[in-house]
Design a protein around this motif. Sequence first.
Motif, short mmCIF file in Angstrom:
data_model
loop_
_atom_site.label_atom_id
_atom_site.label_comp_id
_atom_site.label_asym_id
_atom_site.label_seq_id
_atom_site.Cartn_x
_atom_site.Cartn_y
_atom_site.Cartn_z
N ILE A 1 0.45 20.22 14.25
CA ILE A 1 1.78 20.18 14.86
C ILE A 1 1.64 20.49 16.34
O ILE A 1 0.89 21.39 16.73
CB ILE A 1 2.70 21.25 14.22
CG1 ILE A 1 3.00 20.90 12.77
CG2 ILE A 1 3.99 21.42 15.01
CD1 ILE A 1 3.69 22.02 12.01
N MET A 2 2.37 19.74 17.14
CA MET A 2 2.63 20.17 18.51
C MET A 2 4.11 20.49 18.54
O MET A 2 4.94 19.63 18.24
CB MET A 2 2.29 19.13 19.57
CG MET A 2 2.48 19.69 20.98
SD MET A 2 1.89 18.64 22.30
CE MET A 2 3.37 17.67 22.62
N GLN A 3 4.43 21.73 18.84
CA GLN A 3 5.82 22.14 18.91
C GLN A 3 6.21 22.28 20.37
O GLN A 3 5.48 22.88 21.16
CB GLN A 3 6.02 23.47 18.19
CG GLN A 3 7.46 23.92 18.14
CD GLN A 3 7.64 25.09 17.21
OE1 GLN A 3 7.34 24.98 16.03
NE2 GLN A 3 8.12 26.19 17.74
N VAL A 4 7.34 21.70 20.72
CA VAL A 4 7.88 21.81 22.07
C VAL A 4 9.18 22.61 21.97
O VAL A 4 10.16 22.14 21.38
CB VAL A 4 8.14 20.43 22.69
CG1 VAL A 4 8.67 20.59 24.12
CG2 VAL A 4 6.87 19.58 22.67
N ASN A 5 9.15 23.82 22.49
CA ASN A 5 10.32 24.69 22.45
C ASN A 5 11.16 24.46 23.70
O ASN A 5 10.69 24.65 24.82
CB ASN A 5 9.91 26.16 22.37
CG ASN A 5 9.14 26.45 21.10
OD1 ASN A 5 9.47 25.93 20.04
ND2 ASN A 5 8.11 27.27 21.20
N VAL A 6 12.40 24.02 23.50
CA VAL A 6 13.33 23.82 24.60
C VAL A 6 14.05 25.15 24.81
O VAL A 6 14.81 25.59 23.95
CB VAL A 6 14.35 22.70 24.27
CG1 VAL A 6 15.34 22.52 25.41
CG2 VAL A 6 13.61 21.39 23.96
N HIS A 7 13.77 25.81 25.94
CA HIS A 7 14.38 27.10 26.26
C HIS A 7 15.53 26.88 27.25
O HIS A 7 15.33 26.21 28.27
CB HIS A 7 13.36 28.05 26.92
CG HIS A 7 12.31 28.53 25.98
ND1 HIS A 7 12.47 29.66 25.22
CD2 HIS A 7 11.07 28.05 25.69
CE1 HIS A 7 11.37 29.86 24.49
NE2 HIS A 7 10.51 28.89 24.76
N ILE B 1 25.04 21.86 23.96
CA ILE B 1 24.91 20.40 24.05
C ILE B 1 23.73 19.98 24.90
O ILE B 1 22.93 19.13 24.49
CB ILE B 1 26.23 19.77 24.54
CG1 ILE B 1 27.30 19.96 23.46
CG2 ILE B 1 26.04 18.29 24.86
CD1 ILE B 1 28.68 19.52 23.87
N VAL B 2 23.57 20.55 26.09
CA VAL B 2 22.47 20.14 26.98
C VAL B 2 21.11 20.40 26.34
O VAL B 2 20.25 19.50 26.32
CB VAL B 2 22.60 20.80 28.37
CG1 VAL B 2 21.37 20.50 29.22
CG2 VAL B 2 23.86 20.32 29.07
#
Length: 142
Positions: free
Chosen positions: A71-77, A85-86
């Motif tokens: 897995i490559m996890q991309v955490n949107v902070h 929403i954004v």
Amino acid sequence: MPTGVEANIFKALIDRLVSLTFTPAQPIAAPFVTFPPAGQTKPKDYLEVVFLPSPTRTRTVGPGRQQHRGIMQVNVHYSSGTGIIVPLQRADQIVAHFPKDLILYESGVKVKVNRKTYAIPLPPANGSLMVPVTIQYETFAA
């Protein structure tokens, strides 16, 4: 040019992520890279990459190609107070950029996104929101 299967898998995936254009631009915190760079303050909104390979499996009898999955996890902070929403839109852009059956190549290694990429937001904590985006991959290599 990276050597080794796992390094090539990571390079293929991170290069694909970096090619995604966000407006405004979104800084990326890569594994084991100082973030933010020295002398800068940590941005309120950024992406954090986590690379999680699974144990390699032999899928044949005798010598043969090994199955590499992970897995490559991309955490949107997000902590800029813009609401949910954004960050969800950012996560959706990443999901669309890594569709199921996407094939990437790096130094002779063929990496396939073998499941639908998905995002599941976590409950807000400490004034920020994190939306993990999970990208599952596999490759067969010697």
